[in-house]
Motif scaffolding. Structure first.
Motif: not given
Length: 128
Positions: A41-44, A48-49, A54-55, A67-69
């Motif tokens: 979860r921490a890596e994902a 995402i962050r 970049k997005a 990220a919130l979920s």
């Protein structure tokens, strides 16, 4: 539109590679690695962050939702990562439906262009 753009970012090859790295691989290996759900979860969340930075601004709300979920209180319970995967799958299905609609509209427009071109040529023949 923002959802489609978010799906576009998530379907990007870089995002796919990052996402696949978060899941344990089923490749042949003699070394067994132990990966906890918390570390996954921490890596994902970190990925995402980093993608968020970049997005485009249009794509950020979808990444914020994921990220919130991942970081919410319910994410600490078992199976929370499955919900994120389900959300991503649902986004992909929506994108596929939108692509199908776009393809159908393109076919319709091409047929209309052909029909109007034929009408134009027929009128030009009458005039000549």
């Amino acid at each position: 539109v923002a959802l489609a753009d978010t799906i576009k970012v998530l379907n990007d090859d870089d995002a796919l590679d990052l996402f696949k790295k978060t899941l344990p691989s089923t490749g042949t290996s003699f070394v067994q690695l132990r990966v906890t759900a918390l570390s996954q979860r921490a890596e994902a969340l970190a990925m995402i962050r980093s993608m968020h930075k970049k997005a485009d601004k249009k794509l950020r709300p979808g990444l914020d939702l994921i990220a919130l979920s991942l970081s919410g209180q319910k994410a600490l319970t078992q199976g929370a990562f499955d919900k994120v995967i389900k959300m991503c799958d649902e986004m992909v299905e929506i994108l596929k439906k939108e692509q199908l609609d776009d393809d159908n509209k393109k076919e319709y427009c091409l047929a209309e262009f052909d029909q109007s071109d034929d009408s134009k040529k027929a009128l030009e023949r009458k005039i000549a």
